[in-house]
Scaffold this active site. Structure first.
Site, short mmCIF file in Angstrom:
data_model
loop_
_atom_site.label_atom_id
_atom_site.label_comp_id
_atom_site.label_asym_id
_atom_site.label_seq_id
_atom_site.Cartn_x
_atom_site.Cartn_y
_atom_site.Cartn_z
N ASN A 9 0.87 -1.18 0.00
CA ASN A 9 0.00 0.00 0.00
C ASN A 9 0.90 1.23 0.00
O ASN A 9 1.48 1.57 1.02
CB ASN A 9 -0.90 -0.04 1.25
CG ASN A 9 -1.73 1.23 1.38
OD1 ASN A 9 -1.79 2.06 0.47
ND2 ASN A 9 -2.39 1.37 2.53
N LYS A 11 0.13 4.24 -0.28
CA LYS A 11 -0.51 5.43 0.32
C LYS A 11 -0.31 6.64 -0.59
O LYS A 11 -0.24 6.47 -1.81
CB LYS A 11 0.00 5.64 1.75
CG LYS A 11 -0.14 4.36 2.60
CD LYS A 11 0.05 4.54 4.06
CE LYS A 11 -0.14 3.20 4.76
NZ LYS A 11 -0.06 3.28 6.21
N HIS A 96 -9.43 1.02 4.97
CA HIS A 96 -8.15 1.28 5.65
C HIS A 96 -8.39 2.24 6.82
O HIS A 96 -9.20 3.16 6.71
CB HIS A 96 -7.13 1.87 4.67
CG HIS A 96 -5.75 1.86 5.24
ND1 HIS A 96 -5.32 2.82 6.13
CD2 HIS A 96 -4.72 1.00 5.08
CE1 HIS A 96 -4.08 2.53 6.49
NE2 HIS A 96 -3.69 1.44 5.86
N GLU A 98 -6.79 4.65 7.92
CA GLU A 98 -6.57 6.08 7.64
C GLU A 98 -7.82 6.70 7.02
O GLU A 98 -8.14 7.86 7.27
CB GLU A 98 -5.33 6.25 6.75
CG GLU A 98 -4.06 6.02 7.55
CD GLU A 98 -2.89 5.45 6.76
OE1 GLU A 98 -2.90 5.51 5.52
OE2 GLU A 98 -1.96 4.92 7.42
N GLU A 168 -5.09 -4.79 10.57
CA GLU A 168 -4.08 -3.75 10.76
C GLU A 168 -4.33 -3.00 12.06
O GLU A 168 -5.15 -2.07 12.09
CB GLU A 168 -4.13 -2.75 9.59
CG GLU A 168 -3.85 -3.37 8.25
CD GLU A 168 -3.28 -2.36 7.27
OE1 GLU A 168 -2.25 -2.67 6.65
OE2 GLU A 168 -3.82 -1.24 7.15
N GLY A 174 2.80 2.50 10.81
CA GLY A 174 3.75 3.61 10.66
C GLY A 174 4.43 4.02 11.96
O GLY A 174 5.08 5.06 12.03
N SER A 214 3.76 -1.81 10.39
CA SER A 214 5.21 -1.83 10.61
C SER A 214 5.84 -3.19 10.29
O SER A 214 6.78 -3.62 10.97
CB SER A 214 5.56 -1.39 12.04
OG SER A 214 5.13 -0.06 12.26
P1 13P Z 1 3.22 0.58 7.64
O1 13P Z 1 3.73 -0.72 7.05
O2 13P Z 1 3.91 1.79 7.11
O3 13P Z 1 3.11 0.51 9.12
O4 13P Z 1 1.70 0.70 7.09
C1 13P Z 1 0.85 -0.36 7.21
C2 13P Z 1 -0.38 -0.05 6.45
O5 13P Z 1 -1.15 0.81 6.81
C3 13P Z 1 -0.62 -0.80 5.21
O6 13P Z 1 -1.90 -0.58 4.72
#
Ligand code: 13P
Length: 251
Positions: A9, A11, A96, A98, A168, A174, A214
């Site tokens: 992903n 982002k 997701h 976010e 997740e 992150g 992560s």
């Molecule tokens: P990170 O791997 O940067 O923690 O992000 C995970 C994520 O949100 C994947 O969709």
């Protein structure tokens, strides 16, 4: 046997040309060999989908990071599931954290998105996961149970067979703080048991459940070694072809 998947992903990262370069690099490294039964998927920004589709070989999947909860019409700035499919993408990330947080996406809206994605012939990667406060209060299982139940409401077993689940935990995204292998396995097991209740043990057993948060080349091996962890949804580490492929090779 259920499929193992490592999905990147991206982002809101990479300009178009950087994205194409990254896709080329992933393609090149993946061509050097991957463990058996592992599928790679790339989820770049909408603007990159059609261009990156031209680059990717058939065995690397392409995903959007979102789609609209309406079919078409006066929704300025939205991109429909059918539009995503028309780029050649086969997958779409839905729910997701976010988007749940910053775009206030509700379970009911995500349920609509899942149905539209399925009608467009896409395989949704449906995300769930608790935040830190919910984990500390010990209500993480309840939170995830509800996200799954409401998100998948009125989705038939036949339709569900096209869905991939991604767990997740928000506190791990992150932050550099990964769920322990036990925490990941416990939640993945819990999700699979819930899916068993909804769709039966065969379909639940065939469902790919990804871990995200992560995940990197150093911890992917111990996470993927768990019986209910079928791969990863990778954020930061998917922006480097070497790291992304090292994760895929840690099965
Ligand atoms: P990170 O791997 O940067 O923690 O992000 C995970 C994520 O949100 C994947 O969709």
């Amino acid at each position: 046997m259920r499929r193992k998947i490592v999905a990147g992903n991206w982002k809101m990262n990479t300009l178009l040309q950087d994205g194409k370069d990254l896709a080329e690099a992933v393609k090149k490294k993946a061509g050097q060999g991957l463990p058996e039964n592992v599928t790679l998927i790339l989820a770049p920004p909408f603007t990159h989908l059609a261009g990156i589709k031209q680059i990717l070989p058939d065995n690397i999947g392409l995903a959007a990071q979102n789609c609209a909860s309406e079919n078409s019409g006066a929704f300025t700035g939205e991109v429909s599931a059918a539009m995503v499919a028309s780029t050649g993408a086969e997958y779409v990330i839905i729910g997701h954290s976010e988007r749940r947080l910053y775009n206030k996406e509700t379970d009911a809206e995500l349920n609509k998105k899942l149905k539209l994605a399925l009608s467009a012939g896409l395989s949704p990667i449906f995300c769930c996961g608790e935040n830190l406060h919910e984990r500390e209060k010990g209500i993480h299982s309840e939170v995830v149970r509800k996200q799954i139940e409401l998100g998948l409401a009125d989705i038939s077993e036949e339709e569900f067979k096209n869905i991939i689940i991604a767990y997740e935990p928000v506190w791990a995204i992150g932050t550099g703080q990964t769920a322990t292998p036990d925490q990941a396995q416990d939640m993945h097991r819990f999700i699979r048991i819930q899916l068993e209740g909804m769709y039966g043990s065969k379909t639940a057993g065939d469902t790919t459940i990804l871990y995200g948060g992560s995940c990197n080349p150093s911890n992917a091996g111990v996470l993927f070694a768990n019986s209910d962890v079928d791969g990863g949804l990778i954020g930061g580490a998917s922006l480097k072809a070497d790291d992304f492929l090292a994760i895929a090779n840690s099965f």
